[in-house]
Design an enzyme around this catalytic site. Structure first.
Site, PDB file in Angstrom:
ATOM      1  CB  THR A  51      -0.929   0.026   1.436  1.00 47.06           C
ATOM      2  OG1 THR A  51      -1.881  -0.933   1.147  1.00 47.06           O
ATOM      3  CG2 THR A  51      -1.998   1.344   1.239  1.00 47.06           C
ATOM      4  CB  SER A  98       2.325  -7.813   1.907  1.00 44.13           C
ATOM      5  OG  SER A  98       1.080  -7.661   2.700  1.00 44.13           O
ATOM      6  CB  THR A 131      -0.213  -3.350   6.184  1.00 40.76           C
ATOM      7  OG1 THR A 131      -1.329  -3.212   5.639  1.00 40.76           O
ATOM      8  CG2 THR A 131       0.466  -1.865   6.281  1.00 40.76           C
ATOM      9  CG  ASP A 132      -3.174  -7.198   3.600  1.00 37.19           C
ATOM     10  OD1 ASP A 132      -3.783  -6.487   4.405  1.00 37.19           O
ATOM     11  OD2 ASP A 132      -3.890  -7.413   2.498  1.00 37.19           O
TER      12      ASP A 132
END
Length: 366
Positions: A51, A98, A131-132
């Site tokens: 992101t 990710s 971030t996942d």
């Protein structure tokens, strides 16, 4: 906007499984003589996408955007203040969401980061990441890198095109932390939303909000005030944190480990299916403090006996300690995704039963 010269770097090429396109070969963003200052620390930024490098069709769109649309050159150009605290350079290691990061990619990443940290001219490293699965990569780096130099993993919850995008300030704060002498000897850190956290314990706790990366029980290492890091404690490492050597000679690929989710009336055959599909180890996301159904435990015990399958129990709750039971090993304070990488690395290193117990029970009450 500054002009930054793109140079090809020496690095192993990456390949992602179809249908995901292969990421670009790593490129190095060089430090121009006009900006280089010998009194500032040299910080290398490894960009992997996510992101923080995302782009959407409108400035109010914070979902449904394209992750990894922007390169590391654009990220550095967007934050000229980086040059006030460091001599930044960038390596475009990958440019994907990710969820597309694999263990093979992480092996390549940790080897490249280690080589960079081993250079005397490098004072610290920052990894930009979606971030996942940011916590998985940060944890993996934490237990596979050997260095006293600061390593920071950073991401963003809003794409670069959004109003109040958090990527630029997060990147500036991450580089500032990596450049700070006080950040040394703390292991890998996660920096987002003005907080500094240990990669060993930090977890994404909210799917959408910027204030998402937390370790509820262990707390934060520090925070940033006016883009200046403030640490709460003297440098220290998590109790029982292991180290695994994954140099090219020590690890070509990691054993398959699958995660099973616990629930009322779970099907014991899902464990058998995972092993039949190639899993050498299983992490059970247990109910409460790691509980599993009796039929499920029976199936796991049989797999351990007949196939030598390694089994680790974790918990589906946000926090808590899971101790060893009659089958397998208790995951301690590790959540399922972190227990998985620990088990993969331990299997790769050839740990026997005694070493496995010592590894996962390192934080058991004495």
């Amino acid at each position: 906007m500054m002009s930054i010269k793109l140079l090809l770097s020496v690095g192993a090429s990456l390949a992602l499984a179809s249908p995901v396109p292969a990421p670009p070969s790593p490129v190095l963003i060089g430090r121009e003589t006009g900006h280089f200052n010998a009194s500032r620390p040299n910080i290398t930024i490894f960009a992997t996408g996510g992101t923080i490098a995302g782009s959407a069709g409108s400035s109010d769109q914070t979902t449904g955007y394209e992750a990894g649309a922007l390169g590391v050159e654009v990220l550095i150009d967007a934050v000229p203040q980086l040059w006030n605290v460091s001599n930044p350079s960038g390596i475009q290691f990958a440019n994907v969401g990710s969820s597309e990061i694999t263990p093979e990619i992480l092996l390549n990443l940790t080897q490249m980061v280690q080589r960079e940290l081993d250079k005397p001219e490098c004072q610290g490293v920052v990894v930009t990441h979606g971030t996942d699965t940011l916590e998985e990569t940060a944890f993996f780096l934490d237990i596979t890198l050997r260095t006293d130099k600061p390593v920071v993993v950073v991401g963003a919850m809003r794409p670069a095109t959004a109003i109040s995008a958090d990527g630029p300030i997060n990147l500036l704060e991450a580089v500032t932390v990596a450049a700070a002498p006080a950040a040394a000897r703390r292991g890998v850190m996660v920096v987002l939303n003005d907080r500094i956290a240990s990669a060993y314990y930090t977890t994404k706790t909210q799917a959408n909000a910027p204030d998402t990366f937390k370790s509820y029980e262990q707390g934060f290492l520090g925070y940033l005030l006016d883009i200046k890091p403030v640490f709460y404690f003297q440098p220290a490492l998590p109790v029982g944190r292991p180290y695994f050597n994954v140099t090219a000679a020590a690890a070509e690929a990691l054993p398959q480990v699958d995660i099973l989710y616990g629930y009322q009336g779970l099907d014991p055959k899902m464990a058998e299916a995972a092993v039949a599909n190639g899993a050498k180890g299983l992490v059970c996301t247990g109910m409460g403090a790691g509980s599993w159904t009796r039929p499920g435990q029976k199936a796991l015990a049989q797999l351990a006996k007949e196939n030598g399958t390694a089994v680790v129990f974790s918990r589906r709750t946000m926090d808590g300690f899971v101790e060893s039971g009659s089958v397998g090993y208790g995951g301690g304070f590790l959540n399922p995704q972190k227990a998985r990488y620990t088990l993969m690395l331990a299997l790769n290193a050839g740990y026997d039963d005694e070493k496995m117990h010592a590894l996962f029970e390192s934080q058991s009450p004495s």
